[in-house]
Design an enzyme around this catalytic site. Structure first.
Site, PDB file in Angstrom:
ATOM      1  N   GLU A  50       0.895  12.439  -2.290  1.00 30.92           N
ATOM      2  CA  GLU A  50      -0.264  12.371  -1.393  1.00 30.92           C
ATOM      3  C   GLU A  50      -0.594  13.800  -0.966  1.00 30.92           C
ATOM      4  O   GLU A  50       0.293  14.550  -0.555  1.00 30.92           O
ATOM      5  CB  GLU A  50       0.039  11.536  -0.149  1.00 30.92           C
ATOM      6  CG  GLU A  50       0.209  10.063  -0.407  1.00 30.92           C
ATOM      7  CD  GLU A  50       0.580   9.299   0.861  1.00 30.92           C
ATOM      8  OE1 GLU A  50       0.600   9.913   1.953  1.00 30.92           O
ATOM      9  OE2 GLU A  50       0.858   8.091   0.770  1.00 30.92           O
ATOM     10  N   ASP A  61      -2.653  12.047  13.173  1.00 35.87           N
ATOM     11  CA  ASP A  61      -1.549  12.929  12.798  1.00 35.87           C
ATOM     12  C   ASP A  61      -0.860  13.554  13.999  1.00 35.87           C
ATOM     13  O   ASP A  61      -1.487  13.905  14.992  1.00 35.87           O
ATOM     14  CB  ASP A  61      -2.064  14.030  11.864  1.00 35.87           C
ATOM     15  CG  ASP A  61      -2.500  13.467  10.522  1.00 35.87           C
ATOM     16  OD1 ASP A  61      -1.742  12.662   9.971  1.00 35.87           O
ATOM     17  OD2 ASP A  61      -3.593  13.810  10.051  1.00 35.87           O
TER      18      ASP A  61
END
Length: 272
Positions: A50, A61
């Protein structure tokens, strides 16, 4: 149409083991070092890669990946360079699946049709766009599927049996199960909860289920791999990059090696 992702999980199923899915941020800490890191991931033990698309407002995040995105942007990383990164990787690796992960805004600005065309040409196999729910499938998910690429959806501990069929409706490639509530890399997954939820979600999909958010060690990876089809490691790798940098944030001879060493260690956990 089968993709590299489909073929990789089929091969791993025959091997009887889970996948190691690794996440790194494109262009962190700079383009050349980022390419070196990504190029060495398969040999270190990554089955699927990824690549995070840097964005100024990465709401899902945690601090480590936020910092990586800011380092990459400061070094001049943009969407064109991210696609070039994939293209350069493909010169030496035609088989390892590549998934672009991030937020819809940079894709929308680039232009969906152009983005899908350019990313497919570069060698991208699938996408995780964390802020596009199933209700917005017409925006990007369905065009991606029509382009012959996978659209990977996130499922969480709050994805109940009523919601799951909607979440999985247009999902392909694999399901990314977010093992903790909250942002990336800030909590350790509860293994009992992971097992129960993975088994529950299997009733709703035949796709491989990969577990991520908070996996940092070979021991955790080994435990999760007993129940899941894959283990995703991201924040720990991004932190390995950060720890290897100079005080001025510049890469050192240890940067790529630190990431590859950690991947190798965790891969042993997944495979054992």
């Amino acid at each position: 149409m089968t993709t590299r992702i489909d073929r990789r999980f089929e091969a791993l199923k025959k091997e009887g083991r889970a996948a190691l899915v690794t996440f790194v941020t494109a262009g962190d800490p700079d383009y050349d070092t980022s390419l070196k890191i990504i190029a060495g991931l398969p040999k270190a033990g990554a089955d699927v890669i990824e690549i995070g698309m840097p964005f100024t407002d990465p709401m899902a995040d945690g601090p480590a990946i936020q910092a990586a995105g800011l380092r990459a942007l400061a070094a001049g990383q943009n969407m064109k360079k991210t696609l070039k990164l994939v293209k350069d990787f493909r010169k030496q690796d035609k088989d390892t699946p590549i998934v672009l992960m991030g937020y819809y805004n940079p894709v929308y600005v680039y232009g969906v049709e152009k983005f899908l065309k350019d990313s497919k040409t570069a060698g991208v196999d699938g996408y995780i766009i964390v802020d596009l729910p199933p209700e917005e499938d017409g925006e990007f998910c369905i065009p991606a599927l029509k382009a012959g690429q996978n659209f990977i959806r996130l499922a969480t501990p709050t994805t109940d049996d009523h919601r799951a069929p909607t979440v999985f409706h247009n999902t392909s490639g694999f399901v990314y199960y977010v093992s903790v509530l909250g942002i990336t890399g800030t909590k350790a997954p509860d293994l009992k909860s992971v097992k129960a939820n993975v088994n529950r979600l299997r009733k709703h999909t035949k796709l491989p289920i990969c577990v991520g958010f908070g996996v940092k060690s070979a021991e955790q990876a080994r435990a999760i791999a007993k129940d899941a089809d894959g283990v995703v490691v991201g924040s720990a790798l991004v932190q390995a990059v950060e720890k290897s940098l100079t005080k001025a944030g510049k890469p050192t001879s240890k940067t790529a090696k630190a990431v590859h060493a950690l991947v190798s260690d965790i891969a042993q956990g997944v495979r054992s």
